[in-house]
Design a protein around this motif. Structure first.
Motif, short mmCIF file in Angstrom:
data_model
loop_
_atom_site.label_atom_id
_atom_site.label_comp_id
_atom_site.label_asym_id
_atom_site.label_seq_id
_atom_site.Cartn_x
_atom_site.Cartn_y
_atom_site.Cartn_z
N LEU A 51 73.55 80.05 -68.85
CA LEU A 51 72.23 79.42 -68.79
C LEU A 51 71.71 79.10 -70.19
CD1 LEU A 51 70.49 81.49 -65.97
CD2 LEU A 51 71.17 79.09 -65.90
N ALA A 52 71.93 79.99 -71.14
CA ALA A 52 71.51 79.74 -72.52
C ALA A 52 72.23 78.52 -73.09
CB ALA A 52 71.77 80.96 -73.38
N GLY A 53 73.50 78.38 -72.76
CA GLY A 53 74.24 77.21 -73.23
C GLY A 53 73.73 75.92 -72.64
N VAL A 54 73.42 75.93 -71.35
CA VAL A 54 72.89 74.73 -70.69
C VAL A 54 71.53 74.35 -71.28
CG1 VAL A 54 72.00 73.84 -68.50
CG2 VAL A 54 74.17 75.05 -68.56
N PHE A 55 70.62 75.32 -71.37
CA PHE A 55 69.29 75.03 -71.90
C PHE A 55 69.36 74.66 -73.39
CE2 PHE A 55 67.76 77.74 -68.27
CZ PHE A 55 67.28 76.66 -67.55
N GLY A 56 70.27 75.29 -74.12
CA GLY A 56 70.45 74.93 -75.53
C GLY A 56 70.93 73.49 -75.68
#
Length: 116
Positions: A51-56
């Motif tokens: 999720l952090a990668g997607v939002f980043g």
């Protein structure tokens, strides 16, 4: 004290440490239990990292670069904080034992390297 034969093996580059059960101090059942518990504890982190990668990526696409750059540092601080809370405040004796075991292994390895 842990017998030298139970300390495990270390590669020449000192990047890989593996526990073995040559002397029987670490049974296969104990190592399997440890691996199972650690896997169950770390499995949710995969979802949060994804999720952090997607939002980043979304933020980077909108020319917002600060929060995605700070994300890994925040994750490291959260992991360290959770470990400290788990060991010292919740009094998890088994984790303390594993930490003492790892410290003893490193101390013995460092002593063996100095004596050579």
């Amino acid at each position: 004290m842990i017998p030298n034969s139970a300390m495990g093996s270390m590669s020449s580059s000192a990047t890989t440490v593996s526990l073995t059960s040559r002397s029987g101090c670490f049974s296969r059942a104990l190592l399997l239990r440890l691996a199972t518990v650690l896997t169950a504890m770390m499995m949710p982190s995969i979802v949060f990292m994804a999720l952090a990668g997607v939002f980043g990526g979304i933020l980077n696409a909108n020319n917002i670069f600060g929060p995605p750059a700070f994300g890994p540092a925040a994750m490291n601080l959260a992991i360290i904080s959770a470990a400290l809370v788990g060991v010292w405040l919740l009094r998890l004796d088994e984790l303390r034992y594993m930490a003492d075991l790892a410290r003893e292994m490193l101390r013995r390895r460092a002593g063996a390297a100095v004596s050579k």
